[in-house]
Structure formats: structure tokens, C-alpha cells
Write a protein that holds these residues in place. Structure first.
Motif, PDB file in Angstrom:
ATOM      1  N   LYS A  52       0.824  -1.301  -0.073  1.00  0.00           N
ATOM      2  CA  LYS A  52      -0.034   0.048   0.111  1.00  0.00           C
ATOM      3  C   LYS A  52       0.773   1.298  -0.066  1.00  0.00           C
ATOM      4  O   LYS A  52       2.154   1.194   0.463  1.00  0.00           O
ATOM      5  CB  LYS A  52      -0.771   0.045   1.276  1.00  0.00           C
ATOM      6  CG  LYS A  52      -1.810  -1.177   1.302  1.00  0.00           C
ATOM      7  CD  LYS A  52      -2.708  -1.057   2.553  1.00  0.00           C
ATOM      8  CE  LYS A  52      -3.727  -2.252   2.483  1.00  0.00           C
ATOM      9  NZ  LYS A  52      -4.482  -2.259   3.637  1.00  0.00           N
ATOM     10  N   GLY A  53       0.213   2.418  -0.396  1.00  0.00           N
ATOM     11  CA  GLY A  53       1.157   3.571  -0.437  1.00  0.00           C
ATOM     12  C   GLY A  53       0.670   4.157  -1.583  1.00  0.00           C
ATOM     13  O   GLY A  53      -0.233   4.262  -2.316  1.00  0.00           O
ATOM     14  N   ASP A  54       1.757   5.418  -2.173  1.00  0.00           N
ATOM     15  CA  ASP A  54       1.462   5.988  -3.079  1.00  0.00           C
ATOM     16  C   ASP A  54       1.939   5.578  -4.636  1.00  0.00           C
ATOM     17  O   ASP A  54       1.835   6.245  -5.439  1.00  0.00           O
ATOM     18  CB  ASP A  54       1.907   7.448  -2.993  1.00  0.00           C
ATOM     19  CG  ASP A  54       3.517   7.226  -2.649  1.00  0.00           C
ATOM     20  OD1 ASP A  54       3.876   6.318  -3.136  1.00  0.00           O
ATOM     21  OD2 ASP A  54       4.289   8.509  -2.374  1.00  0.00           O
ATOM     22  N   GLY A  55       2.482   4.319  -4.560  1.00  0.00           N
ATOM     23  CA  GLY A  55       2.592   3.638  -5.675  1.00  0.00           C
ATOM     24  C   GLY A  55       4.326   3.722  -5.974  1.00  0.00           C
ATOM     25  O   GLY A  55       4.629   3.008  -6.998  1.00  0.00           O
ATOM     26  N   TYR A  56       5.072   4.155  -5.085  1.00  0.00           N
ATOM     27  CA  TYR A  56       6.550   4.213  -5.191  1.00  0.00           C
ATOM     28  C   TYR A  56       7.227   2.972  -4.574  1.00  0.00           C
ATOM     29  O   TYR A  56       8.163   2.635  -5.047  1.00  0.00           O
ATOM     30  CB  TYR A  56       7.096   5.407  -4.571  1.00  0.00           C
ATOM     31  CG  TYR A  56       6.770   6.824  -5.281  1.00  0.00           C
ATOM     32  CD1 TYR A  56       6.836   6.702  -6.620  1.00  0.00           C
ATOM     33  CD2 TYR A  56       6.343   7.803  -4.652  1.00  0.00           C
ATOM     34  CE1 TYR A  56       6.508   7.943  -7.356  1.00  0.00           C
ATOM     35  CE2 TYR A  56       5.842   8.869  -5.359  1.00  0.00           C
ATOM     36  CZ  TYR A  56       5.751   8.924  -6.884  1.00  0.00           C
ATOM     37  OH  TYR A  56       5.605  10.026  -7.508  1.00  0.00           O
ATOM     38  N   ALA A  58       7.231   0.480  -0.652  1.00  0.00           N
ATOM     39  CA  ALA A  58       6.580   0.087   0.803  1.00  0.00           C
ATOM     40  C   ALA A  58       6.786   0.901   1.732  1.00  0.00           C
ATOM     41  O   ALA A  58       7.777   1.871   1.683  1.00  0.00           O
ATOM     42  CB  ALA A  58       6.991  -1.551   1.112  1.00  0.00           C
ATOM     43  N   GLY A  61       6.280   4.599   1.259  1.00  0.00           N
ATOM     44  CA  GLY A  61       5.901   4.954  -0.019  1.00  0.00           C
ATOM     45  C   GLY A  61       7.222   4.920  -1.130  1.00  0.00           C
ATOM     46  O   GLY A  61       7.135   4.929  -2.107  1.00  0.00           O
ATOM     47  N   TYR A  62       8.468   5.074  -0.406  1.00  0.00           N
ATOM     48  CA  TYR A  62       9.572   4.943  -1.199  1.00  0.00           C
ATOM     49  C   TYR A  62      10.625   3.629  -1.235  1.00  0.00           C
ATOM     50  O   TYR A  62      11.337   3.588  -1.906  1.00  0.00           O
ATOM     51  CB  TYR A  62      10.258   6.325  -1.089  1.00  0.00           C
ATOM     52  CG  TYR A  62       9.446   7.577  -1.280  1.00  0.00           C
ATOM     53  CD1 TYR A  62       9.096   7.702  -2.646  1.00  0.00           C
ATOM     54  CD2 TYR A  62       8.979   8.213  -0.119  1.00  0.00           C
ATOM     55  CE1 TYR A  62       8.285   8.926  -2.958  1.00  0.00           C
ATOM     56  CE2 TYR A  62       8.386   9.416  -0.481  1.00  0.00           C
ATOM     57  CZ  TYR A  62       7.909   9.598  -1.777  1.00  0.00           C
ATOM     58  OH  TYR A  62       7.380  10.584  -2.081  1.00  0.00           O
ATOM     59  N   CYS A 122      11.763   8.703  -4.765  1.00  0.00           N
ATOM     60  CA  CYS A 122      11.224   7.585  -5.294  1.00  0.00           C
ATOM     61  C   CYS A 122      12.741   6.906  -6.140  1.00  0.00           C
ATOM     62  O   CYS A 122      12.732   5.913  -6.142  1.00  0.00           O
ATOM     63  CB  CYS A 122      10.508   8.016  -6.762  1.00  0.00           C
ATOM     64  SG  CYS A 122       9.999   6.875  -7.907  1.00  0.00           S
ATOM     65  N   VAL A 181       4.702  -3.833  -6.806  1.00  0.00           N
ATOM     66  CA  VAL A 181       4.699  -2.715  -5.591  1.00  0.00           C
ATOM     67  C   VAL A 181       3.707  -1.705  -5.927  1.00  0.00           C
ATOM     68  O   VAL A 181       3.983  -1.040  -6.749  1.00  0.00           O
ATOM     69  CB  VAL A 181       6.336  -2.515  -5.605  1.00  0.00           C
ATOM     70  CG1 VAL A 181       6.203  -1.156  -4.536  1.00  0.00           C
ATOM     71  CG2 VAL A 181       6.673  -3.500  -4.730  1.00  0.00           C
ATOM     72  N   GLY A 182       2.985  -1.279  -4.796  1.00  0.00           N
ATOM     73  CA  GLY A 182       2.318  -0.187  -5.062  1.00  0.00           C
ATOM     74  C   GLY A 182       1.119  -0.515  -6.006  1.00  0.00           C
ATOM     75  O   GLY A 182       0.523   0.876  -6.382  1.00  0.00           O
ATOM     76  N   THR A 184       1.808  -0.340  -9.282  1.00  0.00           N
ATOM     77  CA  THR A 184       2.057   0.456 -10.269  1.00  0.00           C
ATOM     78  C   THR A 184       3.516   0.201 -10.883  1.00  0.00           C
ATOM     79  O   THR A 184       4.006   0.590 -11.889  1.00  0.00           O
ATOM     80  CB  THR A 184       2.262   2.035  -9.724  1.00  0.00           C
ATOM     81  OG1 THR A 184       3.250   1.955  -8.750  1.00  0.00           O
ATOM     82  CG2 THR A 184       1.021   2.470  -9.463  1.00  0.00           C
TER      83      THR A 184
END
Length: 336
Positions: A52-56, A58, A61-62, A122, A181-182, A184
Motif C-alpha cells: 500500500k502507499g502512493d505507488g512508489y 513499501a 511509499g519509497y 522515489c 509494488v504499489g 504500479t
């Protein structure tokens, strides 16, 4: 009359002799010390799920904070080199770089026009793949390869317009920990699309291609499935030790016809090695006038019977020839 040091001449000479003896003892104990027989004079003669996160990535988010380079947090871009394709039972045909690492694409990027939207933090988790020296995998259309300027200024490899990345948590060739991951990030196929297994039943997964260094070290190591970590030369050929040699004094007992079958390893500069123990790493003047490299003072050889990198046909020959370990030991030699 007293010596300038303040000692009487006899006392000064005695101290000098003691210092010389200590230096000689230090040198003799620095080479070839491994368990096994000792010669009569005391010298050792050898032994034988999507995050989960913004797609970058774990967590935040990065990816982990320590995955970036020490020069400001951004992981260093690595050149793509000779691309290859390996069949993964789970992912399908995956494109890899010259070191065998999985290449990824990012759904938030665009291919038309090519644009990378992975920057700042990222890039710590997803270092770009530099376009320098990129060559298409055999059987793949080279016209699909291109480049785009990444946010950090790097000329980034693209495949059919999609920017390519590696994943910082992939520790070895064949890893694909960045897959999904994410929601994306996906392993890339050789045509730039997302890799996907074939609809029909696929054969057993094959191993990813071995890394092919652009400029291999003069002496380095490789992991042999049976022998473990062993020394190889610049051409990837196995390096051996002869248990009839001695380490101190250094002496090769392979001359004449023996030397034709077991060529001596020529001297290699310390700076041109990787993973090799530098203890007793020196050049030896052979009885036939040539010069030979040693590790832990043991002379090193290759075997004429090895025809390609990875061969270990010399292992155990005559009960006296064994692959050399990075610290100069004879791998698999029996203990006497």
C-alpha cells in the motif's frame, strides 16, 4: 667505548639480531598457514504482495531510507549494458540488464511521449537504468531501445518509450521483489510491455543469465555449486593449487611437461582483483624463469583440460590438484 644508542656494542648487536629474527618469524608465519602436515623444518607444505502507499514502494511509499546512495540519497544509476531475456514461470519473459537484474516499468510514467515521473525519494528505491552502452537482447528489435532524460539528469534507457528502472531490494540476479509494488511497478518484457506468463503451460523456470562484467577483474571469485567460493581468472577459468608446492619458502614443483598442462597464473596487480584475500599476495620467480601469482604465498595455476568458464575438470586430479579458495586454500583437499 659506548654505541651512540647508549648501549654497549655487544648488547646493541644482540638486540639487532633479536629484531631481525622476529621480522623473519613474522614473514614466515604470514604465508600458507593452514592445518595439515608440516615439513621437517617447521614450514607448512599444504593440505590437501502489492504494497500500500502512493505507488512508489513499501512503508513510507519509497522503500527503506538506507537504500539510497551516500551522495545525497539517490541510488546510483547503472548502465544497462547487454540486455537479456529470461523465462520466469511466474512472470513470463522478463528483460534483464547485463548483470542479470530485473528491469521494471512504472505505470505513472508515459511512453508517448517518454517521460519519467519517478524523482526525489522515489529514486532511492527505484534507481534508473542508464542508457549508456545498451544493447538489445538477441532476437529483440533494437529500434525499441531509446532514452529519456530523467529528473536527475541521467540519460535513462527506454524500451518502446517506457523508462526502465531497477529495484533497490533486488539483491541478486533473478530477484523480482519489485513486482506489483504499489500496484504500479511491474517487471518489463523485452518489448516494453508488462511481463506476463504465457497462457499455455510453461516449462520449468530457467535460471537468469549469469552476470557478464564489462571489464572483469584479473582475479575474482565465483560461487561453484559443488565447491563453493573459488578463484577464477579474467576469462572466468578456474584457478588451482598444487599440493606438492610449498608456501614458505615459496616453491612451484610443477615444471616442464607439468607446466604445459597446468599453466602458471601470470602476475595480477592487487588493484585488478575482486574478492581475493591480499595476505601473501605476491609474485613468485619460477624455476623456469617465468613469474607466477600467489595467494597466501601458494603458486596458482589454470588447467589445460578446462575448455570454458565454469569448468572444474582439474579438481582432484592425481589427488594433488584442487581449486583455490579466495584465501589460497586448496578446496576439497584431504587433510593429512
Amino acid at each position: 667505548m659506548r654505541h651512540p644508542s647508549g648501549r654497549a656494542p655487544r648488547a646493541w648487536r644482540s638486540a639487532s639480531l633479536v629484531a631481525t629474527a622476529a621480522a623473519l618469524l613474522a614473514l614466515t608465519t604470514a604465508c600458507g598457514q593452514e592445518k595439515g602436515d608440516q615439513s621437517p623444518n617447521g614450514q607448512n607444505v599444504g593440505n590437501q504482495a502489492p504494497a500500500k502507499g502512493d505507488g512508489y514502494g513499501a512503508g513510507d511509499g519509497y522503500g527503506d531510507a538506507d537504500e539510497g546512495a551516500a551522495d545525497g540519497g539517490k541510488a546510483k544509476a547503472k548502465a544497462a549494458g547487454q540486455l537479456a531475456v529470461w523465462d520466469s514461470k511466474k512472470l513470463g519473459k522478463v528483460v534483464t540488464d547485463s548483470e542479470g537484474f530485473t528491469l521494471y516499468r512504472f505505470d505513472k510514467d508515459t511512453a508517448q511521449p517518454p517521460k519519467s515521473n519517478c524523482d526525489a525519494a522515489c529514486l532511492k528505491a527505484w534507481p534508473v537504468v542508464a542508457a549508456d552502452g545498451a544493447k538489445a537482447a538477441p532476437g529483440v528489435d533494437a529500434s525499441l531501445l531509446g532514452e529519456v532524460t530523467a529528473a536527475d539528469g541521467t540519460k535513462q534507457l527506454t524500451i518502446d518509450g517506457w523508462p526502465m528502472y531497477r529495484f533497490a531490494k533486488d539483491a541478486k540476479p533473478g530477484d523480482a521483489k519489485g513486482q506489483g509494488v504499489g500496484g504500479t511497478w511491474y517487471a518489463a518484457a523485452s518489448d516494453g510491455k508488462k511481463a506476463a506468463p504465457a497462457a499455455a503451460e510453461t516449462p520449468e523456470e530457467t535460471a537468469p543469465p549469469e552476470a557478464v562484467p564489462a571489464d572483469p577483474a584479473g582475479l575474482s571469485t565465483r560461487k561453484d555449486p559443488k565447491l563453493g567460493e573459488i578463484v577464477v581468472d579474467k576469462n572466468g577459468m578456474t584457478v588451482y593449487r598444487f599440493t606438492k608446492d610449498s608456501a614458505w619458502p615459496i616453491k612451484s614443483n610443477c615444471v616442464g611437461a607439468c607446466a604445459e598442462k597446468w599453466p602458471a597464473v601470470a602476475p595480477v596487480d592487487k588493484a585488478d582483483t575482486k574478492g581475493i584475500d591480499k595476505k601473501g599476495y605476491m609474485t613468485y620467480d619460477r624455476p623456469d624463469g617465468g613469474k607466477q601469482q600467489t595467494i597466501d604465498c601458494w603458486p596458482l595455476y589454470t588447467f589445460a583440460g578446462d575448455k570454458k568458464p565454469g569448468d572444474t575438470n582439474g579438481q582432484g586430479v592425481g589427488g594433488t590438484w584442487f581449486a583455490a579458495s579466495p584465501d589460497g586454500k586448496a578446496v576439497g583437499a584431504p587433510k593429512k
